[in-house]
Design an enzyme around this catalytic site. Structure first.
Site, PDB file in Angstrom:
ATOM      1  N   SER A   1      -9.700   1.487   2.789  1.00 45.81           N
ATOM      2  CA  SER A   1      -8.878   2.322   1.956  1.00 45.81           C
ATOM      3  C   SER A   1      -7.788   1.557   1.202  1.00 45.81           C
ATOM      4  O   SER A   1      -7.194   2.105   0.264  1.00 45.81           O
ATOM      5  CB  SER A   1      -8.211   3.406   2.806  1.00 45.81           C
ATOM      6  OG  SER A   1      -7.331   2.817   3.754  1.00 45.81           O
TER       7      SER A   1
ATOM      8  N   SER B   1      -9.815  -0.859   7.019  1.00 43.04           N
ATOM      9  CA  SER B   1      -9.232  -0.677   5.677  1.00 43.04           C
ATOM     10  C   SER B   1      -8.514  -1.878   5.100  1.00 43.04           C
ATOM     11  O   SER B   1      -8.160  -1.861   3.925  1.00 43.04           O
ATOM     12  CB  SER B   1      -8.276   0.507   5.675  1.00 43.04           C
ATOM     13  OG  SER B   1      -9.005   1.686   5.532  1.00 43.04           O
TER      14      SER B   1
ATOM     15  N   LYS C   1       0.864  -1.184   0.000  1.00 35.41           N
ATOM     16  CA  LYS C   1       0.000   0.000   0.000  1.00 35.41           C
ATOM     17  C   LYS C   1       0.900   1.234   0.000  1.00 35.41           C
ATOM     18  O   LYS C   1       1.934   1.240   0.685  1.00 35.41           O
ATOM     19  CB  LYS C   1      -0.886  -0.049   1.246  1.00 35.41           C
ATOM     20  CG  LYS C   1      -1.943   1.041   1.328  1.00 35.41           C
ATOM     21  CD  LYS C   1      -2.804   0.850   2.582  1.00 35.41           C
ATOM     22  CE  LYS C   1      -3.927   1.860   2.679  1.00 35.41           C
ATOM     23  NZ  LYS C   1      -4.793   1.644   3.870  1.00 35.41           N
TER      24      LYS C   1
HETATM   25  N1  GLN Z   1     -13.277   3.604   6.267  1.00 35.07           N
HETATM   26  C1  GLN Z   1     -12.512   4.048   7.394  1.00 35.07           C
HETATM   27  C2  GLN Z   1     -12.196   5.511   7.246  1.00 35.07           C
HETATM   28  O1  GLN Z   1     -12.559   6.070   6.250  1.00 35.07           O
HETATM   29  C3  GLN Z   1     -11.346   3.164   7.552  1.00 35.07           C
HETATM   30  C4  GLN Z   1     -10.031   3.754   7.247  1.00 35.07           C
HETATM   31  C5  GLN Z   1      -8.889   2.858   7.587  1.00 35.07           C
HETATM   32  O2  GLN Z   1      -9.025   1.829   8.220  1.00 35.07           O
HETATM   33  N2  GLN Z   1      -7.711   3.324   7.244  1.00 35.07           N
HETATM   34  O3  GLN Z   1     -11.629   6.119   8.110  1.00 35.07           O
END
Ligand code: GLN
Length: 487
Positions: free
Chosen positions: A154, A178, A79
């Protein structure tokens, strides 16, 4: 033989027997990237020639008699919020578009030390904020099961890359889901360790008190192997701990001695009925296989979503203050008419996307004088209450099973204009981050011809129980190593 269908231990056998070279394997994966990624958009950067060079070095080590273990000769994707020295690390933000990492993240160092081959950096929501990867400042990633749909987020690029056979495994980060939610949308395994298990050194921070790095793989065994490689204490991250990491034997135990809890309050508005049906089916399958399944109630678990968004926005406003247009990444010429505030405001407005700006504004509010007690501190108090609720529940069960996300992968654009609906994607994943629990998502079935993920959560630092349950479920369901149609 399609080398991409081999798991890590099968790859190692082929390396030992001489049936395959690391170079042949790495080339096969790079070929898929060349053929597919223009359409899928999973990668932001591919290190083609560096990966081949590295593969040749590893082949030389094999010729010298080295026995492959760990992640030797395993293609991985990272990532793009994980630093790899000398390469761009953008967190999919324009503000870091030209940022070159001066050092390598500890988790990535460990992959390299174990013999992994890095194929490239994957797309993500900007600074890991989002549930669809649509917040990337650079490109949209498509779901390999249906390219009209999002891969989740994400870490959408990493999930899509594993699902489409562009890489064998990948790393992502999970602050509120994420890793697990995109794993569930793409039909792969995604694992979030307990906070403190994997060093965050070299991970671009979203919310430092919740962020964890973890693996994506097409089966539980490979995910475990990556996890076991990156886990462990690190002097560069004082929140890491020395708790035992466990060995792979845990994957062979089946459901033996595991009591599985089901949250009966895990019903929410907007839950897709066919996802709920898949969860019921999975529970029935476990019961039919003799697993002891008990119902539990943790009513405050659902508050995790609100607690999560208060903590995240607060930490975002503080963490992202470092991008001032001077010290990192994007910068501009000072105008004679400007003071520092005008300057930094101008650069930040240009460099940050809409969701990032929204969260900085919200977090600045929740931390501001007079409101910090009402919002931020109350969220922290609730966090410890929810942590205790789960700890109590785990006195009675070994793992808790339920859905990973309330829906299957949704259409590109479907939730983009509606942040609150987008935030609801995290309703089932946030509790594990808020209560510091390890959790895995794995494919459990299909709905609307798309994969559905189920989640096992376990007590803090009991990654072994979570992996044991996931491996046991994978075995009784037979759902593993799925191949997405666009792969
Ligand atoms: N969907 C969550 C957010 O928008 C998760 C983000 C994550 O785990 N990095 O914050």
């Amino acid at each position: 033989m399609d080398v991409r269908l081999l798991n890590i231990s099968a790859l190692h056998q082929a390396y030992v027997s001489g049936d395959l070279s690391v170079e042949a394997v790495v080339s096969a994966y790079l070929d898929v990237i060349t053929r597919k990624d223009e359409k899928l958009g999973a990668f932001l950067e591919v290190f083609g020639s560096a990966a081949i060079k590295r593969a040749e070095e590893l082949d030389q080590r094999l010729r010298n008699g080295e026995k492959p273990n760990g992640l030797f000769g395993v293609p991985v994707a990272l990532k793009d919020n994980l630093c790899l020295a000398g390469t761009k690390t953008t967190a999919a933000s324009k503000i870091l578009a030209n940022y070159v990492a001066p050092y390598t993240a500890t988790a990535v160092e460990k992959l390299l030390a174990s013999g992994a081959v890095v194929l490239g950096k994957t797309n993500m929501d900007e600074f890991a904020m989002g549930s669809s990867t649509e917040n990337s400042s650079f490109q949209k990633t498509k779901n390999p099961w249906d390219t009209q749909r999002v891969p989740g987020g994400s870490s959408g690029g990493s999930a899509a890359a594993v699902a489409s056979l562009e890489t064998l495994v990948a790393l992502g980060s999970d602050t509120g889901g994420s890793i697990r939610q995109p794993a569930s949308f793409c039909g792969v395994v995604g694992f979030k360790p307990t906070y403190g298990r994997v060093s965050r050194h070299g991970l671009i921070a979203l919310a430092s008190s919740l962020d964890q790095i973890g693996p994506f793989a097409r089966n539980v065994e490979d995910a475990f192997r990556v996890y076991a490689t990156i886990a462990g204490p690190d002097p560069y991250d004082p929140t890491t701990v020395t708790a035992p990491i466990f060995d792979a034997e845990t994957l062979q135990k089946g459901f033996k001695n595991l009591k599985v809890g089901i949250l009966k309050d895990a019903q929410i508005e907007g839950m897709d009925e066919s996802v709920a049906k898949n969860i019921k089916e999975a529970i029935r399958l476990m019961k039919n296989s003799g697993v002891e399944v008990v119902e539990l109630s943790i009513p405050r678990a659902r508050l995790s979503l609100a607690v999560y968004y208060l903590i995240v926005t607060s930490e975002v406003s503080s963490n992202l203050a470092r991008y001032d247009g001077i010290r990192y990444g994007l910068t501009e010429k000072f105008k004679a008419s400007e003071n520092f505030l005008d300057f930094t405001t101008r650069v930040r407005a240009k460099g940050f996307g809409a969701e990032t700006q929204r969260r900085i504004l919200l977090g600045t509010f929740t931390l501001s004088k007079g409101y910090a007690d009402r919002y931020y501190r109350q969220a922290l108090q609730l966090k410890s209450v929810i942590t205790q609720d789960f700890a109590k529940a785990f006195k009675n069960v070994d793992v808790i099973f339920g859905p990973t996300a309330p829906t299957v992968a949704f259409k590109l654009g479907e939730k983009f204009e509606d942040p609150l609906t987008m935030y609801l994607s995290d309703i089932f994943t946030d509790p594990a981050n808020i209560a510091n629990l390890p959790a895995v998502s794995l494919p459990i079935g299909f709905a609307h011809q798309l994969p559905v993920g189920g989640q096992f959560m376990g007590p803090s630092f009991r990654e072994d129980l979570v992996f044991q349950a996931a491996a046991a479920f994978e075995k009784i369901s037979g759902i593993t190593d799925l191949i997405a149609p666009a792969a």
